[in-house]
Design a protein around this motif. Structure first.
Motif, PDB file in Angstrom:
ATOM      1  N   GLN A  34      72.616 111.741  22.006  1.00 49.37           N
ATOM      2  CA  GLN A  34      73.400 111.654  23.238  1.00 49.37           C
ATOM      3  C   GLN A  34      73.984 110.263  23.454  1.00 49.37           C
ATOM      4  O   GLN A  34      74.824 110.065  24.332  1.00 49.37           O
ATOM      5  CB  GLN A  34      72.556 112.066  24.442  1.00 49.37           C
ATOM      6  CG  GLN A  34      71.396 111.158  24.787  1.00 49.37           C
ATOM      7  CD  GLN A  34      70.104 111.583  24.128  1.00 49.37           C
ATOM      8  OE1 GLN A  34      70.078 111.976  22.966  1.00 49.37           O
ATOM      9  NE2 GLN A  34      69.008 111.515  24.878  1.00 49.37           N
ATOM     10  N   TYR A  35      73.552 109.292  22.631  1.00 49.01           N
ATOM     11  CA  TYR A  35      74.067 107.926  22.749  1.00 49.01           C
ATOM     12  C   TYR A  35      75.001 107.548  21.599  1.00 49.01           C
ATOM     13  O   TYR A  35      75.441 106.405  21.515  1.00 49.01           O
ATOM     14  CB  TYR A  35      72.905 106.931  22.764  1.00 49.01           C
ATOM     15  CG  TYR A  35      71.902 107.190  23.869  1.00 49.01           C
ATOM     16  CD1 TYR A  35      72.236 106.958  25.199  1.00 49.01           C
ATOM     17  CD2 TYR A  35      70.630 107.682  23.581  1.00 49.01           C
ATOM     18  CE1 TYR A  35      71.324 107.203  26.214  1.00 49.01           C
ATOM     19  CE2 TYR A  35      69.712 107.932  24.592  1.00 49.01           C
ATOM     20  CZ  TYR A  35      70.058 107.685  25.906  1.00 49.01           C
ATOM     21  OH  TYR A  35      69.166 107.930  26.905  1.00 49.01           O
ATOM     22  N   ASP A  36      75.277 108.483  20.728  1.00 49.95           N
ATOM     23  CA  ASP A  36      76.021 108.183  19.510  1.00 49.95           C
ATOM     24  C   ASP A  36      77.361 108.896  19.527  1.00 49.95           C
ATOM     25  O   ASP A  36      77.446 110.101  19.253  1.00 49.95           O
ATOM     26  CB  ASP A  36      75.205 108.587  18.289  1.00 49.95           C
ATOM     27  CG  ASP A  36      73.837 107.907  18.284  1.00 49.95           C
ATOM     28  OD1 ASP A  36      73.763 106.748  18.732  1.00 49.95           O
ATOM     29  OD2 ASP A  36      72.851 108.535  17.861  1.00 49.95           O
ATOM     30  N   GLY A  37      78.406 108.162  19.872  1.00 49.33           N
ATOM     31  CA  GLY A  37      79.705 108.785  20.117  1.00 49.33           C
ATOM     32  C   GLY A  37      80.770 108.399  19.124  1.00 49.33           C
ATOM     33  O   GLY A  37      80.725 107.334  18.501  1.00 49.33           O
ATOM     34  N   PHE A  50      94.638 112.410  27.067  1.00 49.77           N
ATOM     35  CA  PHE A  50      93.611 112.779  26.100  1.00 49.77           C
ATOM     36  C   PHE A  50      92.287 113.081  26.780  1.00 49.77           C
ATOM     37  O   PHE A  50      91.652 114.110  26.529  1.00 49.77           O
ATOM     38  CB  PHE A  50      93.410 111.673  25.063  1.00 49.77           C
ATOM     39  CG  PHE A  50      92.137 111.858  24.274  1.00 49.77           C
ATOM     40  CD1 PHE A  50      92.021 112.903  23.370  1.00 49.77           C
ATOM     41  CD2 PHE A  50      91.042 111.034  24.478  1.00 49.77           C
ATOM     42  CE1 PHE A  50      90.836 113.109  22.667  1.00 49.77           C
ATOM     43  CE2 PHE A  50      89.854 111.234  23.787  1.00 49.77           C
ATOM     44  CZ  PHE A  50      89.754 112.271  22.870  1.00 49.77           C
ATOM     45  N   ILE A  51      91.839 112.169  27.637  1.00 47.46           N
ATOM     46  CA  ILE A  51      90.551 112.367  28.299  1.00 47.46           C
ATOM     47  C   ILE A  51      90.567 113.649  29.136  1.00 47.46           C
ATOM     48  O   ILE A  51      89.603 114.430  29.111  1.00 47.46           O
ATOM     49  CB  ILE A  51      90.203 111.141  29.160  1.00 47.46           C
ATOM     50  CG1 ILE A  51      89.928 109.930  28.259  1.00 47.46           C
ATOM     51  CG2 ILE A  51      88.990 111.425  30.046  1.00 47.46           C
ATOM     52  CD1 ILE A  51      89.732 108.626  29.009  1.00 47.46           C
ATOM     53  N   ALA A  52      91.630 113.875  29.858  1.00 51.92           N
ATOM     54  CA  ALA A  52      91.724 115.090  30.686  1.00 51.92           C
ATOM     55  C   ALA A  52      91.653 116.341  29.830  1.00 51.92           C
ATOM     56  O   ALA A  52      90.977 117.313  30.177  1.00 51.92           O
ATOM     57  CB  ALA A  52      93.011 115.064  31.503  1.00 51.92           C
ATOM     58  N   VAL A  86      78.788 118.470  24.527  1.00 57.27           N
ATOM     59  CA  VAL A  86      78.821 118.610  23.067  1.00 57.27           C
ATOM     60  C   VAL A  86      78.891 117.270  22.349  1.00 57.27           C
ATOM     61  O   VAL A  86      78.968 117.229  21.123  1.00 57.27           O
ATOM     62  CB  VAL A  86      79.998 119.502  22.627  1.00 57.27           C
ATOM     63  CG1 VAL A  86      79.878 120.894  23.237  1.00 57.27           C
ATOM     64  CG2 VAL A  86      81.340 118.873  22.999  1.00 57.27           C
ATOM     65  N   GLY A  87      78.852 116.175  23.098  1.00 52.25           N
ATOM     66  CA  GLY A  87      78.864 114.863  22.461  1.00 52.25           C
ATOM     67  C   GLY A  87      79.693 113.854  23.225  1.00 52.25           C
ATOM     68  O   GLY A  87      80.675 114.213  23.888  1.00 52.25           O
ATOM     69  N   PRO A  88      79.333 112.584  23.148  1.00 50.96           N
ATOM     70  CA  PRO A  88      80.054 111.524  23.851  1.00 50.96           C
ATOM     71  C   PRO A  88      81.186 110.945  23.016  1.00 50.96           C
ATOM     72  O   PRO A  88      81.223 111.090  21.787  1.00 50.96           O
ATOM     73  CB  PRO A  88      78.977 110.470  24.097  1.00 50.96           C
ATOM     74  CG  PRO A  88      78.056 110.622  22.922  1.00 50.96           C
ATOM     75  CD  PRO A  88      78.080 112.081  22.548  1.00 50.96           C
ATOM     76  N   LEU A  89      82.097 110.261  23.701  1.00 51.70           N
ATOM     77  CA  LEU A  89      83.186 109.533  23.073  1.00 51.70           C
ATOM     78  C   LEU A  89      83.272 108.141  23.686  1.00 51.70           C
ATOM     79  O   LEU A  89      82.978 107.955  24.863  1.00 51.70           O
ATOM     80  CB  LEU A  89      84.543 110.207  23.309  1.00 51.70           C
ATOM     81  CG  LEU A  89      84.798 111.630  22.838  1.00 51.70           C
ATOM     82  CD1 LEU A  89      86.186 112.066  23.303  1.00 51.70           C
ATOM     83  CD2 LEU A  89      84.683 111.726  21.336  1.00 51.70           C
ATOM     84  N   SER A  90      83.716 107.191  22.883  1.00 49.18           N
ATOM     85  CA  SER A  90      84.167 105.898  23.389  1.00 49.18           C
ATOM     86  C   SER A  90      85.666 105.849  23.131  1.00 49.18           C
ATOM     87  O   SER A  90      86.100 105.924  21.976  1.00 49.18           O
ATOM     88  CB  SER A  90      83.459 104.745  22.679  1.00 49.18           C
ATOM     89  OG  SER A  90      82.095 104.706  23.027  1.00 49.18           O
TER      90      SER A  90
END
Length: 296
Positions: A34-37, A50-52, A86-90
Motif C-alpha cells: 500500500q506504500y509502493d506506488g 489524469f487524476i480525475a 488497487v494501488g497508489p500513484l505518485s
C-alpha cells in the motif's frame, strides 16, 4: 519465438528459486504494497484530467497538488499522491526541465531504513544511481537493476499509516532473456521475496504475440507483486509501455468507467492464464494493464 531464447536458462531459473527460499521475509526492507506506488509523469495541463480519470475508474482519492522540489538539484514540480483500492500513484507535473535520471524510475518503494536499504541494494548487485538525499518529508534514493530497471526508494520522517489494498498491483518489468535471471537473483536477494511462478511457455497473447510463447515470472515480496516478462523485444504497441497491472473484480465494468472518464482501450479484453485482461491509456498518456481473475 521468445520462448526459444530462454530454453537454455532453465538451470539459472532454479538458482533464482533457491535464492528466494519460497517465503517472504518480514526482515526485508519493504513495508507493504500500500506504500509502493507507480511514478507517473504528466504535463501540467494533464495532471487534473489524469487524476480525475484514474479515480473515476478505480475509486480512491488524491492529495491536493503541491508545488515542491522532489530532486536533489534545483527543479520544480506539482506533486500529488493518489490512493486507490488497487494501488497508489505518485503523480508529477514538472514546470522546469526534469533533472537526470528522474522520470525514468518506475516505482517508489517505502523502506524501513534508508541507509540499510541502500546498503542491501548494493550488496544484492544494484547500482545506486542517485545517492540518498533529503526531501520535504523524508529521504529518497534511486537504484538500478540489471536490464536498466530503475526504482526509487523512499523513507518518511513520520511513519505513514495506510490501510491494506483491496488488490495488490503488479510491477510489470520487461527484460531480455539474458538479463531476466540476473535480475531475479539480485531482486530476490534484496527484497527477501519469493518466486510464485516461472512459466517458460506463457501464452504470447499476453505480450501481443498470439499463437507464440514467452517466459513469464511472478514474484511476491513485501514490496508487492512483480511480473517479469522475458521477450525478444519484438513487441507491438502498447506492450512494454505499461508499468503496472491492476486487478479489479469486474473488468467490463471497470473498462466502461475508464472510457466514460476519458480513457482509451488500446487492447481489447482477452483471456489468458486465468485472467481477463486489457490495456488502457489514461489522459496524459499513462498506460496500464487491467485484469480480473477469470479462474483460479
Amino acid at each position: 519465438m521468445v520462448a526459444t531464447l530462454g530454453l537454455t536458462l532453465q538451470a539459472h531459473a532454479a538458482q533464482a528459486l533457491a535464492a528466494s527460499d519460497n517465503s517472504i521475509d518480514s526482515a526485508g526492507p519493504g513495508v507493504g504494497a500500500q506504500y509502493d506506488g507507480t511514478h507517473v509523469y504528466v504535463a501540467p495541463a494533464d495532471m487534473a484530467p489524469f487524476i480525475a480519470s484514474f479515480i473515476a475508474t478505480f475509486g480512491g482519492q488524491s492529495s491536493k497538488p503541491a508545488t515542491t522540489t522532489v530532486t536533489p538539484t534545483p527543479s520544480s514540480a506539482s506533486f500529488a499522491a493518489v490512493q486507490t483500492p488497487v494501488g497508489p500513484l505518485s503523480v508529477f507535473a514538472f514546470t522546469t526541465p526534469i533533472p537526470y535520471p528522474f522520470g525514468a524510475e518506475r516505482t517508489g518503494y517505502l523502506v524501513k531504513d534508508m541507509d540499510a536499504a541502500v546498503d542491501a541494494a548494493r550488496e544484492a548487485g544494484a547500482d545506486v544511481i542517485v545517492a540518498p538525499f533529503p526531501d520535504p518529508i523524508g529521504r529518497d534514493a534511486v537504484i538500478q537493476w540489471p536490464g536498466g530497471i530503475n526504482m526509487q526508494l523512499y523513507w518518511h520522517t513520520a511513519k505513514p499509516s495506510s490501510a491494506p489494498l483491496a488488490t495488490i498491483p503488479e510491477n510489470r518489468v520487461y527484460l531480455s532473456p539474458m538479463r531476466t535471471n540476473v535480475f531475479m537473483v539480485e531482486f530476490l536477494r534484496f527484497s527477501k521475496g519469493r518466486v510464485v511462478l516461472d512459466d517458460d511457455h506463457a501464452p504470447g497473447v499476453e505480450v501481443g504475440r498470439p499463437g507464440e510463447t514467452y517466459r513469464r515470472v511472478r514474484i511476491d515480496s513485501a514490496f508487492g507483486k512483480l511480473t517479469l516478462l522475458a521477450t525478444d523485444g519484438h513487441l507491438p504497441f502498447p506492450y512494454g509501455r505499461e508499468l503496472t497491472g491492476y486487478e479489479v473484480a469486474d473488468l467490463t465494468a471497470t473498462l466502461d468507467k475508464a472510457m466514460a472518464a476519458g480513457a482509451t482501450v488500446l487492447v481489447q479484453p482477452f483471456r489468458a492464464d486465468g485472467r481477463d485482461a486489457a490495456m488502457v491509456q489514461f489522459p496524459g498518456g499513462y498506460i496500464a494493464e487491467i485484469h480480473s481473475v477469470s479462474q483460479r
